[in-house]
Design a protein around this motif. Sequence first.
Motif, PDB file in Angstrom:
ATOM      1  N   ILE A 193       0.816  -1.210   0.000  1.00 31.43           N
ATOM      2  CA  ILE A 193       0.000   0.000   0.000  1.00 31.43           C
ATOM      3  C   ILE A 193       0.850   1.262   0.000  1.00 31.43           C
ATOM      4  O   ILE A 193       0.745   2.100  -0.900  1.00 31.43           O
ATOM      5  CB  ILE A 193      -0.965   0.025   1.213  1.00 31.43           C
ATOM      6  CG1 ILE A 193      -1.910  -1.167   1.172  1.00 31.43           C
ATOM      7  CG2 ILE A 193      -1.711   1.350   1.300  1.00 31.43           C
ATOM      8  CD1 ILE A 193      -2.762  -1.259  -0.065  1.00 31.43           C
ATOM      9  N   ASN A 194       1.680   1.443   1.021  1.00 32.57           N
ATOM     10  CA  ASN A 194       2.457   2.672   1.118  1.00 32.57           C
ATOM     11  C   ASN A 194       3.446   2.820  -0.027  1.00 32.57           C
ATOM     12  O   ASN A 194       3.701   3.933  -0.486  1.00 32.57           O
ATOM     13  CB  ASN A 194       3.153   2.762   2.481  1.00 32.57           C
ATOM     14  CG  ASN A 194       2.196   3.209   3.550  1.00 32.57           C
ATOM     15  OD1 ASN A 194       2.020   4.388   3.798  1.00 32.57           O
ATOM     16  ND2 ASN A 194       1.530   2.244   4.189  1.00 32.57           N
ATOM     17  N   LYS A 195       3.974   1.732  -0.524  1.00 28.26           N
ATOM     18  CA  LYS A 195       4.867   1.781  -1.686  1.00 28.26           C
ATOM     19  C   LYS A 195       4.095   2.227  -2.929  1.00 28.26           C
ATOM     20  O   LYS A 195       4.555   3.086  -3.684  1.00 28.26           O
ATOM     21  CB  LYS A 195       5.520   0.414  -1.907  1.00 28.26           C
ATOM     22  CG  LYS A 195       6.526   0.403  -3.026  1.00 28.26           C
ATOM     23  CD  LYS A 195       7.361  -0.881  -3.072  1.00 28.26           C
ATOM     24  CE  LYS A 195       6.529  -2.120  -3.061  1.00 28.26           C
ATOM     25  NZ  LYS A 195       7.315  -3.353  -3.225  1.00 28.26           N
ATOM     26  N   GLN A 198      -8.381   0.726   5.249  1.00 31.39           N
ATOM     27  CA  GLN A 198      -8.314  -0.297   6.290  1.00 31.39           C
ATOM     28  C   GLN A 198      -8.433  -1.694   5.694  1.00 31.39           C
ATOM     29  O   GLN A 198      -8.925  -1.871   4.580  1.00 31.39           O
ATOM     30  CB  GLN A 198      -9.403  -0.033   7.319  1.00 31.39           C
ATOM     31  CG  GLN A 198      -9.164   1.310   7.994  1.00 31.39           C
ATOM     32  CD  GLN A 198     -10.183   1.660   9.027  1.00 31.39           C
ATOM     33  OE1 GLN A 198     -11.283   2.076   8.694  1.00 31.39           O
ATOM     34  NE2 GLN A 198      -9.807   1.504  10.279  1.00 31.39           N
ATOM     35  N   GLY A 199      -7.941  -2.668   6.450  1.00 30.82           N
ATOM     36  CA  GLY A 199      -7.977  -4.052   5.996  1.00 30.82           C
ATOM     37  C   GLY A 199      -7.061  -4.297   4.809  1.00 30.82           C
ATOM     38  O   GLY A 199      -7.379  -5.096   3.930  1.00 30.82           O
ATOM     39  N   VAL A 200      -5.919  -3.638   4.796  1.00 30.12           N
ATOM     40  CA  VAL A 200      -5.054  -3.667   3.611  1.00 30.12           C
ATOM     41  C   VAL A 200      -4.490  -5.051   3.298  1.00 30.12           C
ATOM     42  O   VAL A 200      -4.157  -5.330   2.150  1.00 30.12           O
ATOM     43  CB  VAL A 200      -3.908  -2.632   3.702  1.00 30.12           C
ATOM     44  CG1 VAL A 200      -4.465  -1.221   3.810  1.00 30.12           C
ATOM     45  CG2 VAL A 200      -2.969  -2.925   4.852  1.00 30.12           C
ATOM     46  N   ARG A 201      -4.400  -5.905   4.277  1.00 28.77           N
ATOM     47  CA  ARG A 201      -3.861  -7.257   4.031  1.00 28.77           C
ATOM     48  C   ARG A 201      -4.752  -8.084   3.114  1.00 28.77           C
ATOM     49  O   ARG A 201      -4.301  -9.031   2.500  1.00 28.77           O
ATOM     50  CB  ARG A 201      -3.660  -7.991   5.350  1.00 28.77           C
ATOM     51  CG  ARG A 201      -2.473  -7.476   6.120  1.00 28.77           C
ATOM     52  CD  ARG A 201      -2.285  -8.250   7.392  1.00 28.77           C
ATOM     53  NE  ARG A 201      -2.452  -7.269   8.460  1.00 28.77           N
ATOM     54  CZ  ARG A 201      -2.891  -7.533   9.661  1.00 28.77           C
ATOM     55  NH1 ARG A 201      -3.225  -8.753   9.991  1.00 28.77           N
ATOM     56  NH2 ARG A 201      -2.988  -6.582  10.553  1.00 28.77           N
ATOM     57  N   MET A 202      -6.016  -7.689   3.029  1.00 30.31           N
ATOM     58  CA  MET A 202      -6.979  -8.462   2.246  1.00 30.31           C
ATOM     59  C   MET A 202      -7.189  -7.905   0.832  1.00 30.31           C
ATOM     60  O   MET A 202      -7.978  -8.449   0.072  1.00 30.31           O
ATOM     61  CB  MET A 202      -8.324  -8.496   2.974  1.00 30.31           C
ATOM     62  CG  MET A 202      -8.240  -9.008   4.408  1.00 30.31           C
ATOM     63  SD  MET A 202      -7.511 -10.652   4.542  1.00 30.31           S
ATOM     64  CE  MET A 202      -8.815 -11.620   3.809  1.00 30.31           C
ATOM     65  N   LEU A 203      -6.500  -6.842   0.471  1.00 32.75           N
ATOM     66  CA  LEU A 203      -6.736  -6.191  -0.814  1.00 32.75           C
ATOM     67  C   LEU A 203      -5.974  -6.858  -1.956  1.00 32.75           C
ATOM     68  O   LEU A 203      -4.815  -7.230  -1.808  1.00 32.75           O
ATOM     69  CB  LEU A 203      -6.325  -4.718  -0.743  1.00 32.75           C
ATOM     70  CG  LEU A 203      -7.059  -3.850   0.270  1.00 32.75           C
ATOM     71  CD1 LEU A 203      -6.525  -2.428   0.222  1.00 32.75           C
ATOM     72  CD2 LEU A 203      -8.556  -3.881   0.039  1.00 32.75           C
ATOM     73  N   GLN A 243      -7.299  -3.380  -6.257  1.00 32.96           N
ATOM     74  CA  GLN A 243      -7.754  -2.518  -5.164  1.00 32.96           C
ATOM     75  C   GLN A 243      -6.626  -1.614  -4.668  1.00 32.96           C
ATOM     76  O   GLN A 243      -6.876  -0.464  -4.304  1.00 32.96           O
ATOM     77  CB  GLN A 243      -8.304  -3.361  -4.019  1.00 32.96           C
ATOM     78  CG  GLN A 243      -9.602  -4.071  -4.381  1.00 32.96           C
ATOM     79  CD  GLN A 243      -9.962  -5.119  -3.353  1.00 32.96           C
ATOM     80  OE1 GLN A 243      -9.165  -6.006  -3.048  1.00 32.96           O
ATOM     81  NE2 GLN A 243     -11.178  -5.019  -2.827  1.00 32.96           N
ATOM     82  N   VAL A 244      -5.406  -2.121  -4.675  1.00 36.62           N
ATOM     83  CA  VAL A 244      -4.253  -1.304  -4.279  1.00 36.62           C
ATOM     84  C   VAL A 244      -4.088  -0.151  -5.262  1.00 36.62           C
ATOM     85  O   VAL A 244      -3.922   1.007  -4.865  1.00 36.62           O
ATOM     86  CB  VAL A 244      -2.969  -2.162  -4.196  1.00 36.62           C
ATOM     87  CG1 VAL A 244      -1.735  -1.286  -4.013  1.00 36.62           C
ATOM     88  CG2 VAL A 244      -3.080  -3.179  -3.066  1.00 36.62           C
ATOM     89  N   ARG A 245      -4.151  -0.435  -6.563  1.00 34.76           N
ATOM     90  CA  ARG A 245      -4.041   0.609  -7.579  1.00 34.76           C
ATOM     91  C   ARG A 245      -5.183   1.622  -7.454  1.00 34.76           C
ATOM     92  O   ARG A 245      -4.963   2.830  -7.541  1.00 34.76           O
ATOM     93  CB  ARG A 245      -4.017   0.005  -8.986  1.00 34.76           C
ATOM     94  CG  ARG A 245      -2.648  -0.518  -9.406  1.00 34.76           C
ATOM     95  CD  ARG A 245      -2.614  -0.886 -10.876  1.00 34.76           C
ATOM     96  NE  ARG A 245      -3.515  -1.961 -11.223  1.00 34.76           N
ATOM     97  CZ  ARG A 245      -3.278  -3.251 -11.039  1.00 34.76           C
ATOM     98  NH1 ARG A 245      -2.139  -3.629 -10.499  1.00 34.76           N
ATOM     99  NH2 ARG A 245      -4.161  -4.162 -11.386  1.00 34.76           N
ATOM    100  N   GLU A 246      -6.390   1.139  -7.250  1.00 35.86           N
ATOM    101  CA  GLU A 246      -7.541   2.033  -7.082  1.00 35.86           C
ATOM    102  C   GLU A 246      -7.361   2.933  -5.864  1.00 35.86           C
ATOM    103  O   GLU A 246      -7.702   4.121  -5.899  1.00 35.86           O
ATOM    104  CB  GLU A 246      -8.828   1.223  -6.936  1.00 35.86           C
ATOM    105  CG  GLU A 246      -9.291   0.564  -8.213  1.00 35.86           C
ATOM    106  CD  GLU A 246     -10.435  -0.419  -7.981  1.00 35.86           C
ATOM    107  OE1 GLU A 246     -11.075  -0.384  -6.904  1.00 35.86           O
ATOM    108  OE2 GLU A 246     -10.673  -1.233  -8.886  1.00 35.86           O
ATOM    109  N   SER A 247      -6.818   2.369  -4.788  1.00 33.57           N
ATOM    110  CA  SER A 247      -6.617   3.173  -3.577  1.00 33.57           C
ATOM    111  C   SER A 247      -5.631   4.303  -3.827  1.00 33.57           C
ATOM    112  O   SER A 247      -5.793   5.400  -3.285  1.00 33.57           O
ATOM    113  CB  SER A 247      -6.163   2.305  -2.402  1.00 33.57           C
ATOM    114  OG  SER A 247      -4.792   1.955  -2.502  1.00 33.57           O
TER     115      SER A 247
END
Length: 174
Positions: free
Chosen positions: A17-19, A149-154, A158-162
């Motif tokens: 996520i943060n990367k 939230q719940g980033v482990r499940m993405l 979903q990461v790109r969308e976030s």
Amino acid sequence: MKTLVIVAHPNISESRINKAWKQRLSEETDITVHDLYEEYPDKKIDIEREQALLLSHDRIVFQFPFYWYSSPSLLKEWQDAVLTYGWAYGSEGTKLHGKDFMLAISTGGPEAAYQAGGYNRYSMSELTKPFQATANLTGMRFLPSFVLQGVRMLGEDQVRESAEEYINHITLSR
């Protein structure tokens, strides 16, 4: 509007996520990405440089994973060193007055865990009150946080969308 995003993740190479957020931020022309753990591996913060960065931007964003109901340690050390009496607060400390301030936070736990009756018993708004108080003390305007939230499940989509949602949030918030 010039935006400074102060990234504080001690193991960003291991963070999807943060990367991803950091990479996407770096593509924007009016956003300066400032990674504290990359900049200060020795933890020796250049206070004058950091204060100059703050002065040259209109909006300040702290981006970090939620660690023990707060930020990673280097961001706290940065606050202690950089946001000094007579500069950031106090009767003469007006350098940050009128700037926007917001948080961009990722959590491993799901949203349901961060509410009254949830696993952690408190909402993210309640848990981030110290940051809101910092904005108040320094004369900055606290804007709504971007929280994923719940980033482990993405999944990867979903990461790109976030990352796109994050850019929209910090550039469009008023």
